[in-house]
Design an enzyme around this catalytic site. Structure first.
Site, PDB file in Angstrom:
ATOM      1  N   LYS A 105       0.811  -1.064   0.086  1.00 30.18           N
ATOM      2  CA  LYS A 105      -0.039  -0.132  -0.038  1.00 30.18           C
ATOM      3  C   LYS A 105       0.887   1.164  -0.219  1.00 30.18           C
ATOM      4  O   LYS A 105       1.616   1.428   0.923  1.00 30.18           O
ATOM      5  CB  LYS A 105      -0.803  -0.010   1.267  1.00 30.18           C
ATOM      6  CG  LYS A 105      -1.962   1.147   1.068  1.00 30.18           C
ATOM      7  CD  LYS A 105      -2.686   1.565   2.563  1.00 30.18           C
ATOM      8  CE  LYS A 105      -1.611   2.459   3.272  1.00 30.18           C
ATOM      9  NZ  LYS A 105      -1.668   3.889   2.646  1.00 30.18           N
ATOM     10  N   GLU A 153      10.293   0.692  10.263  1.00 33.04           N
ATOM     11  CA  GLU A 153      11.523   1.714   9.949  1.00 33.04           C
ATOM     12  C   GLU A 153      10.751   3.033  10.239  1.00 33.04           C
ATOM     13  O   GLU A 153       9.771   3.423   9.455  1.00 33.04           O
ATOM     14  CB  GLU A 153      12.003   1.720   8.541  1.00 33.04           C
ATOM     15  CG  GLU A 153      13.238   2.391   8.291  1.00 33.04           C
ATOM     16  CD  GLU A 153      13.120   3.728   8.037  1.00 33.04           C
ATOM     17  OE1 GLU A 153      13.145   4.651   8.832  1.00 33.04           O
ATOM     18  OE2 GLU A 153      13.474   4.104   6.806  1.00 33.04           O
ATOM     19  N   CYS A 212      13.132  10.608   7.238  1.00 33.44           N
ATOM     20  CA  CYS A 212      13.152   9.965   8.634  1.00 33.44           C
ATOM     21  C   CYS A 212      14.788  10.145   9.234  1.00 33.44           C
ATOM     22  O   CYS A 212      14.584  10.369  10.254  1.00 33.44           O
ATOM     23  CB  CYS A 212      12.594   8.684   8.420  1.00 33.44           C
ATOM     24  SG  CYS A 212      13.464   7.336   7.137  1.00 33.44           S
ATOM     25  N   GLU A 251       9.917  14.895  15.958  1.00 33.80           N
ATOM     26  CA  GLU A 251      10.353  15.070  14.553  1.00 33.80           C
ATOM     27  C   GLU A 251       9.578  15.939  13.874  1.00 33.80           C
ATOM     28  O   GLU A 251       8.288  15.724  13.829  1.00 33.80           O
ATOM     29  CB  GLU A 251      10.026  13.506  13.896  1.00 33.80           C
ATOM     30  CG  GLU A 251      10.460  13.421  12.561  1.00 33.80           C
ATOM     31  CD  GLU A 251      10.384  11.962  12.109  1.00 33.80           C
ATOM     32  OE1 GLU A 251       9.316  11.191  12.446  1.00 33.80           O
ATOM     33  OE2 GLU A 251      11.255  11.497  11.212  1.00 33.80           O
TER      34      GLU A 251
END
Lengths: 293, 479
Positions: B186, B260, B294, B391
Site C-alpha cells: 500500500k 522503519e 526520517c 520529529e
C-alpha cells in the site's frame, strides 16, 4: 549449383586482444573441424608474442576495471548475458557443429552459459559482504578486511567449447581482475564469438583477452610472466605424459609466487558454482585505525 | 565584478514524458481492477494543488482479494520457482526502471513535490540499483550467512510513506521478491502514482500475476492489510506512532514485523571539521527532500568555539537555496507534500518561537499556490524544547551547541529515536569513537544522507527494528 545461388560470406576467426580482433602476429592458423572431421574454419594460432601482448592489454585495463564500482561491473556482466541471449541461436549452432551434440543438449549448455553470466553479475557487489567484514580485535581499533582483485589472471580454459570457458572467466572479472585466456584448442570458434559478445557489452577492451591455439605452446610464457598475478590451470591436460605440463607451469609460476589453481579434470560445469572461483583471485586487505577522542 | 549576480532562467523539465490516466484501479492478480466499493480519492500536485488522478480506495474486501492473489502466486508460482529464475524477473524490472527513469522521475516530482534534480539523480537511480542488487541475491541466499536453507515467509504486507514513494517501494518489494515472498503493497495516500506506474512495469516484465499487488488507500486500508490473517510478514515505514500501533496489533500473532520509523538525528560538527564541507552536509542533512526524511539531520550539534562561524556560513549558504517549482532543474527545495504536513510543520515551528528559540528563515519568495515552507533554522534551542525532541519532518533545523565530545554524545543520544547521526571532524579516531558511542543505526562521517542497496539501513530504539538494504535486508524476509 545454379549460377544465381548466393555464396555466403564467411567469418574470419581471429584473436580478441585489448578490445580488438587481431590475427596472430605469427601469421599462423590451424584447421578447426566439426565433430565429423569436416573443415569449419581456420583459427588463429597464437604465439608467445601474442600472449605477451595480451598480458600488456590486461595489465593496462586492470586498474580502470577494478576502479569501476562493483555495481557497474555487475551491470556489464549482466549486459553480456543480455547480448548472449540475443545471439543464442548462433551459439547453439556453433555448439552443435563443434561437438556434434543435439539441439536439446546445445540448448541446455547455452542456457547454462547465459545464466552463469547472470550468477556472477550478481556476485560483483556482494562478494565483499560475504568474504570481507569487520574483525573484533581486542583493542580500541577499527579493523576491516576487504577483498581486492589480485590483478591479471592467466587461464587455460577447460576442454569444451563454451560453458567451461565462461565459468572460469566470469568469476575472475566480476571482482575486478583482468584475464588472458587460452581457449580450448579443438573448440576455438565459440570462444571467438564470445569475444564479439564481450566487445559489444560495454566491457572495456583488455579486460578479457582470448587467445586461440596451443596451450602447451603459450601457457609456459604466461606462467613465467612477471606481470601475471594468478594462473588458472583448470583446463590443462593431466593424462599420462601431459601431466608434466601442469607441474612445469606451476613450478614456473612459483618463481614470482604467482597464485596457481591446479587442473580440474572432469569438472561438472553444469552444477551451480560455489564461491571458490571468486575467492581464489582475491587478495584480502585489512585496514586498522585507532578509535579514540 | 561589481557584485551583480545573474538570475537563473527557468529550466523546467517537460511533464509531457508522463502519461497519467485520469483514474486508476487496484493492481491485483496482475490486472488493474475496480474496487469492491465505489470510494475513490484524488491525488494532487502539492506544488500547484492541481488534481493529477483519481485513485481507488481499497476496502477490506479488496485487501482480502489482494492477499488471496498473493497467496496463490506464492504457493503456485513464485515460491516453487528456482532463485535463478526469480532473479531474472527482478533484473528485468531493474532494466525497465532504468529505461523509464525520466518518466518515473517526473511523475514522482509531480505527485510528491520533490525537486526533479533529486528524483532524477537520487530516487530513480537508487530504485533501479535496489532491484539490480537484490536480483543478484535471489539465487545466492544460502551464501548470505542466514543459515544453510533459508526459506521465504509467504505473503508480505507492506505499507510505505510518501517521502520517497518509489524508492520505498523498491526497498520493500526487491528483497521480498528476491527471497521468494509475494507482496501486497500500500503506497501512501498522497503519493500513489509511481506505485501504479510500477504495476505497469510488472506487467511489462511479465512478472507472474499476483506476485506484486498494489492496493491504494489511506490508514484504514493499511490497517486492513497489516492485520489480515493471510499476511505472514508486515513491513512498515512511517511514523513512530503508527509503527507502535502496528506492533501492538500484531502482538500475539505469528506475523513477522520490521519497522522503519521516525528520527531526530544529531549532526555533530567539531571545531576541526572542514567547515564549508560541513555546512554543505548540514544543508543536505536537513533540506534534502524538504526535510521529509526520517534520517534527516534535524538537530545540529555544533562545538561552541565554531558555532558563530558555522551559523554565519550556514545562513549565507541557505540564502542561495532555490525554493520553488519542483520540475525546475535548478530547484533545491520543492513543495511540502501536503496541506496536513505543512500544518504540522507550522505548528511545531510555532512552539519553537513560543518556547524561546530564535527563528531565522532563508529569504525567498514562495509560490502563491501549493504548500511551501521556507528553509528555517532555530538557534538558542535547548534539549527541553519540543523542536529538539519531536520529529518535524520538514525543512526546519534546531541548532544546539556543545563543548566536549562527551557532551556531544550525551546530547546526541538524548532522544527516544536512533535512526541516524552525522559526525564532522578531520580526526579519524574521533569519528570511530563517536560511531561507537552513538546509539543510531546509521552513522555518516563527513557526509550525510548516503544510501546504497548494499548498505543496511534502519534504526535503534523507537526508530524501529530490522534493517533494509544489504545482506542484512534479506533477514526480514527469510525464516
Amino acid at each position: 549449383m545454379s549460377g544465381s545461388e548466393r555464396v555466403e560470406v564467411r567469418k574470419t576467426y581471429k584473436l580478441y586482444v585489448g578490445g580488438a580482433f587481431p590475427r596472430s602476429e605469427s601469421g599462423r592458423s590451424y584447421v578447426v573441424s566439426d565433430s565429423r572431421g569436416r573443415f569449419l574454419a581456420n583459427a588463429a594460432q597464437a604465439s608467445r608474442k601474442d600472449g605477451r601482448d595480451a598480458v600488456v592489454a590486461a595489465r593496462k585495463a586492470q586498474p580502470g576495471w577494478a576502479g569501476r564500482t562493483p555495481y557497474n561491473r555487475g551491470q556489464v556482466l549482466y549486459r553480456a548475458a543480455e547480448v548472449m541471449e540475443d545471439r543464442r541461436e548462433q551459439f547453439v549452432e556453433q555448439l552443435r557443429a563443434a561437438e556434434g551434440v543435439g539441439q536439446r543438449k546445445a540448448d541446455t549448455f547455452v542456457d547454462a552459459v547465459i545464466d552463469r553470466w547472470v550468477w556472477y553479475a550478481g556476485w560483483a557487489d556482494k562478494v565483499a559482504q560475504v568474504l570481507g567484514g569487520a574483525n573484533p580485535v581486542a583493542g580500541p581499533y577499527f579493523n576491516l578486511s576487504v577483498p581486492e582483485p589480485t590483478g591479471v589472471v592467466a587461464v587455460v580454459a577447460p576442454a569444451g567449447p563454451l560453458l567451461g570457458l565462461v565459468s572460469v572467466v566470469a568469476p575472475a572479472i566480476a571482482t575486478g581482475n583482468t584475464v588472458v585466456v587460452i581457449a580450448s584448442q579443438p573448440h576455438p570458434l565459440p570462444a571467438v564469438t564470445l569475444g564479439e559478445v564481450l566487445a559489444t557489452s560495454d566491457l572495456p577492451g583488455g579486460v578479457v583477452n582470448i587467445l586461440t591455439g596451443s596451450a602447451a605452446e603459450i601457457a609456459p610464457w604466461l606462467a613465467s610472466h612477471r606481470d601475471v598475478d594468478a594462473l588458472d590451470l583448470t583446463g590443462v591436460d593431466v593424462d599420462g605424459d601431459a601431466g608434466e605440463l601442469a607441474r612445469d607451469l606451476e613450478a614456473a609460476a612459483a618463481e614470482t609466487l604467482t597464485r596457481v589453481r591446479r587442473p580440474e579434470p572432469g569438472a561438472d560445469w553444469l552444477a551451480t558454482p560455489g564461491l571458490d572461483r571468486l575467492s581464489w583471485t582475491l587478495e584480502t586487505k585489512t585496514v586498522w585505525h585507532p578509535i579514540g577522542i | 565584478m561589481t557584485g551583480k549576480t545573474f538570475e537563473y532562467a527557468p529550466a523546467p523539465e517537460s511533464r509531457a514524458v508522463v502519461d497519467l490516466a485520469s483514474s486508476y484501479g487496484l493492481f491485483i492478480g496482475g490486472e488493474f481492477t475496480a474496487g469492491a466499493g465505489s470510494a475513490t480519492f484524488k491525488t494532487i500536485n502539492p506544488a500547484t494543488e492541481e488534481v493529477l488522478a483519481e485513485v481507488t480506495e481499497a476496502g477490506e474486501a479488496d485487501v482480502d482479494r489482494a492477499v488471496a492473489a498473493a497467496r496463490r502466486a506464492y504457493e503456485r508460482v513464485w515460491g516453487p520457482m528456482p532463485g535463478r529464475e526469480r532473479a531474472k524477473y527482478l533484473f528485468r524490472i531493474a532494466r525497465i526502471v532504468q529505461e523509464r527513469s525520466r518518466e518515473l522521475a517526473v511523475a514522482e516530482s509531480l505527485d510528491n513535490g520533490k525537486p526533479i534534480r533529486e528524483s532524477r539523480d537520487g530516487d530513480l537511480p537508487l530504485v533501479a540499483a535496489w532491484f539490480f542488487y537484490y536480483a543478484g541475491w535471489a539465487d545466492k541466499l544460502e551464501h548470505a550467512g542466514l543459515g544453510t536453507e533459508p526459506r521465504a515467509l509467504g505473503v508480505a504486507g507492506q505499507v510505505i510513506p510518501w517521502n520517497f514513494p518509489l524508492m520505498m517501494l523498491a526497498w520493500k518489494i526487491a528483497p521480498a521478491l528476491a527471497t521468494g515472498n509475494t507482496v501486497v503493497l500500500k503506497p501512501a495516500e498522497t503519493t500513489p502514482l509511481t506505485a501504479l506506474l510500477f504495476a505497469e512495469i510488472c506487467q511489462q516484465a511479465d512478472l507472474p500475476a499476483g506476485v506484486v499487488n498494489i492496493v491504494t488507500g489511506a490508514g484504514p486500508t493499511g490497517q486492513a492489510l497489516v492485520t489480515h490473517a493471510g499476511v505472514d510478514k508486515v513491513a512498515f515505514t512511517g511514523s513512530t506512532a503508527v509503527g507502535r500501533g502496528i506492533a501492538r496489533s500484531l502482538a500475539g500473532t505469528d506475523k513477522r514485523l520490521t519497522l522503519e520509523l521516525g528520527g531526530k538525528a544529531a549532526n555533530v560538527v567539531f571545531d576541526d571539521a572542514p567547515l564549508d564541507q560541513a555546512v554543505e552536509g548540514i544543508v543536505n542533512g536537513i533540506f534534502f527532500n524538504q526535510g521529509h526524511v526520517c534520517c534527516a539531520g534535524s538537530r545540529l550539534l555544533v562545538q561552541e568555539s565554531v558555532a558563530d562561524e558555522v551559523l554565519e556560513r550556514l545562513k549565507a549558504r541557505m540564502t542561495t537555496l532555490r525554493v520553488g517549482d519542483p520540475l525546475d532543474k535548478n530547484t533545491d527545495v520543492g513543495a511540502i507534500n501536503s496541506a496536513a504536513q505543512l500544518a504540522r510543520i507550522r505548528t511545531l515551528s510555532d512552539t519553537g518561537d513560543a518556547e524561546g528559540a530564535e527563528r531565522w528563515s532563508a529569504p525567498c519568495t514562495l509560490p502563491d499556490h501549493g504548500f511551501w515552507f521556507a528553509p528555517t533554522i532555530f538557534t538558542g534551542v535547548t534539549q527541553a524544547h519540543r523542536i529538539a525532541r519531536e520529529e518535524i519532518f520538514g525543512p526546519v533545523l534546531s541548532v544546539l551547541t556543545f563543548r566536549t565530545p562527551a557532551e556531544a554524545v550525551a546530547k546526541a543520544n538524548n532522544t527516544p529515536y536512533g535512526l541516524s547521526a552525522g559526525v564532522w571532524t578531520e580526526k579519524g579516531s574521533r569519528i570511530l569513537w563517536m560511531a561507537e558511542q552513538l546509539r543510531a543505526g546509521v552513522v555518516w562521517a563527513n557526509t550525510f544522507n548516503k544510501f546504497d542497496p548494499a548498505s543496511p539501513f534502519g534504526g535503534y530504539k523507537e526508530s524501529g527494528y530490522g534493517r533494509e538494504g544489504g545482506r542484512h535486508g534479506l533477514a526480514g524476509y527469510l525464516r
